[in-house]
Design a protein around this motif. Sequence first.
Motif, PDB file in Angstrom:
ATOM      1  N   ALA A 311     126.617 -11.173 -22.275  1.00 21.23           N
ATOM      2  CA  ALA A 311     125.500 -11.012 -23.210  1.00 21.23           C
ATOM      3  C   ALA A 311     124.733 -12.316 -23.430  1.00 21.23           C
ATOM      4  O   ALA A 311     123.553 -12.293 -23.820  1.00 21.23           O
ATOM      5  N   LEU A 312     125.377 -13.440 -23.158  1.00 23.19           N
ATOM      6  CA  LEU A 312     124.761 -14.743 -23.443  1.00 23.19           C
ATOM      7  C   LEU A 312     124.115 -15.308 -22.180  1.00 23.19           C
ATOM      8  O   LEU A 312     124.800 -15.514 -21.171  1.00 23.19           O
ATOM      9  N   PRO A 313     122.816 -15.578 -22.199  1.00 21.48           N
ATOM     10  CA  PRO A 313     122.122 -16.037 -20.986  1.00 21.48           C
ATOM     11  C   PRO A 313     122.697 -17.317 -20.401  1.00 21.48           C
ATOM     12  O   PRO A 313     122.779 -17.465 -19.180  1.00 21.48           O
ATOM     13  N   GLU A 314     123.134 -18.249 -21.243  1.00 22.25           N
ATOM     14  CA  GLU A 314     123.678 -19.504 -20.731  1.00 22.25           C
ATOM     15  C   GLU A 314     124.998 -19.279 -20.001  1.00 22.25           C
ATOM     16  O   GLU A 314     125.326 -19.985 -19.045  1.00 22.25           O
ATOM     17  N   SER A 323     127.611 -10.875 -14.456  1.00 20.60           N
ATOM     18  CA  SER A 323     126.712  -9.715 -14.423  1.00 20.60           C
ATOM     19  C   SER A 323     127.191  -8.664 -13.433  1.00 20.60           C
ATOM     20  O   SER A 323     127.254  -7.465 -13.748  1.00 20.60           O
ATOM     21  N   GLU A 324     127.536  -9.092 -12.235  1.00 21.22           N
ATOM     22  CA  GLU A 324     127.975  -8.148 -11.209  1.00 21.22           C
ATOM     23  C   GLU A 324     129.291  -7.478 -11.596  1.00 21.22           C
ATOM     24  O   GLU A 324     129.468  -6.268 -11.409  1.00 21.22           O
ATOM     25  N   ALA A 325     130.214  -8.258 -12.158  1.00 19.58           N
ATOM     26  CA  ALA A 325     131.498  -7.697 -12.565  1.00 19.58           C
ATOM     27  C   ALA A 325     131.312  -6.640 -13.637  1.00 19.58           C
ATOM     28  O   ALA A 325     131.965  -5.580 -13.607  1.00 19.58           O
ATOM     29  N   PHE A 326     130.415  -6.877 -14.584  1.00 18.50           N
ATOM     30  CA  PHE A 326     130.178  -5.916 -15.658  1.00 18.50           C
ATOM     31  C   PHE A 326     129.606  -4.610 -15.117  1.00 18.50           C
ATOM     32  O   PHE A 326     130.046  -3.515 -15.477  1.00 18.50           O
ATOM     33  N   THR A 327     128.621  -4.696 -14.255  1.00 17.31           N
ATOM     34  CA  THR A 327     127.965  -3.481 -13.755  1.00 17.31           C
ATOM     35  C   THR A 327     128.867  -2.653 -12.849  1.00 17.31           C
ATOM     36  O   THR A 327     128.648  -1.457 -12.663  1.00 17.31           O
TER      37      THR A 327
END
Length: 452
Positions: A311-314, A323-327
């Motif tokens: 959730a945190l851009p940094e 990101s890939e792991a979450f999706t």
Amino acid sequence: MIDLEERVNRVFNPDVRPLVSEAYRCYVSGSARGAIVLTWTAVCADLIAKAQILHEEGESHAKDLVADVERAQGSAESEAIPIMLALEKTLLDTAEKLELIDFIQRKQLERIRDDRHLCAHPSIRPLGELYEPTTEYARAHLAAALEAVLIHPPSQGRKIVDSFLKHVVDPGFVYDTGYLTHTFFDRVRPSARFKVVEAAAKFAVLSIEDPAIKIKPEKFADRMAKCLRSFADRDADLVKKAVAKQMARLETAEPAVQLQALGRLGDLPAFWAALAEPVRNLLNAKIERIGSRLQFSGITTAEAKSLALVALPELRTTLPTLSEAFTKLGAVSRAQVIGQRPHPHFTSFLPQLLKDVSSYDSGQEVAERAVLPCAGFLSLSELEQVLKEWNDNPQCWGRAMPGYLVELYTLTSHLGDERKSLWTPILDDVRGDERLFNLIASGIAGTETSAA
């Protein structure tokens, strides 16, 4: 430069504060001699009062001092004064034993005591010249006394750490950052303050299992992580230093401990400032492995907390695999991740989550963990998509889901009356089911009545 007047107003003991204020007035008016004499007088009164408090709390090292004070108070003046003069000679040694001061502060206070003697007996110099202290010297003594003892409560080094640990481990622990920082940071001597922060960092980073801690190590570590964030708001550099001391042990800790530390402290800048590049790469690889599992396999709480950092851009930059792991996760696992850190970043994922629901159980879990916690972040268009997927998927109508539709209406009140029309297609579709229609329609109407 230290603001003396501000610190004078922060003197802990209200009975001592007038003495300190008088010392300050002497300094301001140019009476250095008076300022030094009163500063030492205030130090003595303050240390004696604190020793009495510690004696009442069972501190054995304070016993003799308190007994001498009580003996003086019960004696005639001719006997009381010699008793107090003798007590004054050993007062700083006793204060150090009580951990009210450390050895450096004792040296500073000894200089004040020695200069007080010179001010009170200015003719004792070998050639008879009068001792004439400067106002700068008087100011330095007053500042040292304030910082060493006068503005602090009767907290001891080891005992304040013990009190902090007992507070955090208590079954009734309530995280209140105002109380926490006031009691265990702002009103604590700098040397003891670092011990408190160091204790918080040790348990938060390493999840240490201590027989004296009667709750699960992970739960205690989560509480300590909250404390660490509060302390970082007061002094980020101090927290960074305390966290850095734990990093060598984290590098050789069990993989589960490393992942727990990431999920618990990944949003704390001090954690990344202290983390070596190889360990950072290792954590990134761990995240990638979580996402590479079978889509519908479950994930642990520690894994969910770590992935929630997406959730945190940094953090998406620091850990590129997030990101890939979450999706790649299944709907329930993604909902579990979102539930660890509800955030506007996740609102765009909610419609797809509802579309992917494949059973009544998973539908309820997605609503509980992801949709409702993020409802307050939804835009009107996002809410429309959420309701469409919810309505179109038959698996989103079991268990408590109809009631959750009403709750969703309440939680999206920030969108105003415009959102009401978005529920019309749902009401039209369930109109044939009188019980379901009445449940949703009356729930929405009740929500509007309560708001009015």
